[in-house]
Design a protein around this motif. Structure first.
Motif, short mmCIF file in Angstrom:
data_model
loop_
_atom_site.label_atom_id
_atom_site.label_comp_id
_atom_site.label_asym_id
_atom_site.label_seq_id
_atom_site.Cartn_x
_atom_site.Cartn_y
_atom_site.Cartn_z
N ARG A 98 -4.57 4.21 -0.32
CA ARG A 98 -4.46 2.91 0.32
C ARG A 98 -5.86 2.28 0.32
NH1 ARG A 98 0.54 1.43 1.70
NH2 ARG A 98 0.81 3.13 3.20
N ILE A 99 -6.13 1.45 -0.68
CA ILE A 99 -7.43 0.79 -0.78
C ILE A 99 -7.24 -0.67 -0.41
CG2 ILE A 99 -9.38 0.23 -2.25
CD1 ILE A 99 -8.60 2.59 -4.02
N TYR A 100 -7.72 -1.03 0.76
CA TYR A 100 -7.55 -2.41 1.24
C TYR A 100 -8.26 -3.36 0.28
CZ TYR A 100 -7.74 -6.49 4.21
OH TYR A 100 -7.62 -7.77 4.68
N SER A 101 -7.53 -4.35 -0.25
CA SER A 101 -8.03 -5.09 -1.40
C SER A 101 -7.76 -6.58 -1.32
CB SER A 101 -7.39 -4.52 -2.67
OG SER A 101 -7.82 -5.23 -3.80
N ASN A 102 -8.84 -7.36 -1.18
CA ASN A 102 -8.73 -8.80 -1.39
C ASN A 102 -8.34 -9.09 -2.84
OD1 ASN A 102 -9.40 -9.55 1.22
ND2 ASN A 102 -11.52 -10.05 0.74
N ALA A 103 -8.94 -8.35 -3.76
CA ALA A 103 -8.67 -8.57 -5.18
C ALA A 103 -7.19 -8.40 -5.48
CB ALA A 103 -9.50 -7.60 -6.02
N GLY A 104 -6.56 -7.42 -4.84
CA GLY A 104 -5.14 -7.19 -5.06
C GLY A 104 -4.29 -8.37 -4.62
N GLY A 182 1.66 8.52 4.70
CA GLY A 182 0.72 9.61 4.50
C GLY A 182 -0.44 9.32 3.56
N LEU A 183 -0.70 8.03 3.27
CA LEU A 183 -1.82 7.70 2.40
C LEU A 183 -3.08 7.43 3.23
CD1 LEU A 183 -0.33 5.39 -0.37
CD2 LEU A 183 -0.79 7.85 -0.45
N LYS A 184 -4.16 8.07 2.85
CA LYS A 184 -5.43 7.86 3.53
C LYS A 184 -6.02 6.52 3.11
CE LYS A 184 -9.81 10.20 4.49
NZ LYS A 184 -10.60 11.45 4.28
N GLY A 185 -6.72 5.89 4.04
CA GLY A 185 -7.38 4.63 3.71
C GLY A 185 -8.19 4.11 4.87
N VAL A 186 -8.94 3.06 4.60
CA VAL A 186 -9.87 2.47 5.57
C VAL A 186 -9.30 1.16 6.10
CG1 VAL A 186 -12.16 1.44 5.85
CG2 VAL A 186 -11.89 3.56 4.53
N VAL A 187 -9.38 0.97 7.41
CA VAL A 187 -9.18 -0.34 8.02
C VAL A 187 -10.57 -0.91 8.25
CG1 VAL A 187 -8.31 -1.60 10.01
CG2 VAL A 187 -7.04 0.38 9.16
N GLY A 189 -13.84 -2.24 9.52
CA GLY A 189 -14.33 -2.40 10.88
C GLY A 189 -13.89 -1.32 11.85
N TYR A 190 -12.90 -0.51 11.44
CA TYR A 190 -12.36 0.51 12.34
C TYR A 190 -12.39 1.92 11.76
CZ TYR A 190 -10.91 -3.24 15.43
OH TYR A 190 -10.92 -4.32 16.26
N GLY A 191 -12.64 2.07 10.49
CA GLY A 191 -12.82 3.40 9.93
C GLY A 191 -11.66 3.89 9.09
N SER A 192 -11.76 5.17 8.70
CA SER A 192 -10.79 5.81 7.81
C SER A 192 -9.72 6.53 8.62
CB SER A 192 -11.51 6.81 6.90
OG SER A 192 -10.61 7.46 6.05
N PHE A 193 -8.47 6.44 8.12
CA PHE A 193 -7.34 7.09 8.78
C PHE A 193 -6.55 7.88 7.74
CE2 PHE A 193 -8.40 3.34 11.24
CZ PHE A 193 -8.48 3.85 12.52
N ASP A 194 -6.13 9.07 8.12
CA ASP A 194 -5.39 9.93 7.20
C ASP A 194 -4.03 9.34 6.84
OD1 ASP A 194 -7.42 11.80 7.04
OD2 ASP A 194 -6.62 13.04 8.68
N ASP A 195 -3.42 8.61 7.77
CA ASP A 195 -2.15 7.94 7.50
C ASP A 195 -2.34 6.47 7.84
OD1 ASP A 195 0.45 7.27 6.96
OD2 ASP A 195 1.32 8.34 8.67
N ASN A 196 -2.85 5.74 6.87
CA ASN A 196 -3.18 4.32 7.07
C ASN A 196 -1.95 3.49 6.71
OD1 ASN A 196 -4.51 1.92 7.45
ND2 ASN A 196 -5.73 2.05 5.58
N GLN A 197 -1.13 3.24 7.70
CA GLN A 197 0.19 2.66 7.44
C GLN A 197 0.12 1.15 7.23
OE1 GLN A 197 2.95 3.88 10.50
NE2 GLN A 197 2.94 6.00 9.80
N TRP A 198 0.82 0.70 6.17
CA TRP A 198 0.98 -0.72 5.86
C TRP A 198 2.41 -0.95 5.41
CZ3 TRP A 198 -2.82 -4.64 5.89
CH2 TRP A 198 -4.09 -4.20 6.26
N GLY A 199 2.86 -2.17 5.66
CA GLY A 199 4.08 -2.65 5.05
C GLY A 199 3.70 -3.46 3.82
#
Length: 272
Positions: A98-104, A182-187, A189-199
């Motif tokens: 889960r790579i938070y992406s403006n480009a995406g 269950g995908l790890k990723g960064v929010v 300003g708030y850090g990395s989470f092992d289960d970085n949930q998004w819809g």
């Protein structure tokens, strides 16, 4: 509609526009609901809605190729395309991180624009803003982070998410469900989470803490915050949506007031 002051914003050194809505009407506002300010990444749920309208019309498909090699439209919507925050070189195979992406999201806008035969800003104006009566929104910027809107506009959008008219409720439900658990990723300003949930275009609270939403919120609460001090959330368990605009860069001051403010919103206005 109640004009109010939220105690959680006491001492906040910037503009603090706040609005709360139920499924039928605006419930409460703090400040001028018609002042348009930068949304930054709160643009993403709106852009996602525009993409989902194209899905419903059969103009694009969630499983069709879009973005980097191997990626689909769904990957762009749920931040699993592999694209970085900015730039066009993939950092991972699609669906693996889960790579938070403006480009995406900018790639999402370009893909939908090509499919519908018009600029994405024109599509957003014609298919989202105008049908909903969002008269103060400006969607001419980047689909990822370039829109401006008022509290009134965001509350109109909140009512649409609560009781969708532009897409079927089932497609709304899909957008607000966890996409790939269950995908790890960064929010940011708030850090990395092992289960970085998004819809699809919406961040989900999940078990993330610290977070811009209070820890009292249910995991399925959906929304987004932005780097220009904005947030938008929909709490379907309470049939409530709310928004915050400040027009200044996200800072420790926002992190300080947002969890108690979101708690105050539901304590005062949630039904049942």
């Amino acid at each position: 509609m109640e004009t109010t002051t939220f105690a959680a914003t006491d001492g906040f050194p910037h503009t603090a526009l706040v609005g709360v809505t139920g499924p039928a009407r605006t419930i409460a506002v703090q400040g001028d609901p018609h002042t348009a300010l930068a949304l930054a990444s709160v643009s993403k749920p709106l852009s996602a809605w525009g993409a989902l309208i194209a899905v419903e019309r059969g103009l694009v498909d969630l499983d069709e190729p879009a973005g980097p090699e191997g990626s689909t439209l769904l990957n762009l919507l749920d931040h699993t395309s592999g694209l970085p925050f900015e730039g066009d070189r993939a950092q991972a195979s699609p669906g693996t991180r889960r790579i938070y992406s403006n480009a995406g999201f900018d790639a999402l806008g370009a893909h939908v624009a090509a499919a519908v035969g018009m600029d994405f800003s024109e599509w957003m104006t014609r298919e989202v803003a105008e049908p909903l009566g969002m008269t103060e929104i400006d969607v001419t910027g980047r689909p990822s982070a370039g829109y401006r809107a008022s509290i009134e506009d965001l509350l109109i959008f909140g009512r649409e998410v609560l009781r969708p008219a532009l897409i079927p409720a089932a497609l709304r439900d899909l957008a607000l469900m966890v996409s790939r658990e269950g995908l790890k990723g960064v929010v940011p300003g708030y850090g990395s989470f092992d289960d970085n949930q998004w819809g699809l275009g919406f961040e989900l609270k999940g078990a993330k803490s610290p977070h811009w939403l209070s820890d009292s919120f249910p995991p399925e609460t959906a929304g987004h915050f932005g780097g220009q001090g904005s947030f938008f959330f929909v709490d379907r368990s309470r049939d409530l949506a709310a928004a915050f605009l400040s027009g200044v860069t996200f800072s420790e001051e926002h992190k300080r007031i947002w969890p108690p403010l979101t708690d105050e919103i539901v304590a005062r206005y949630a039904q049942g």
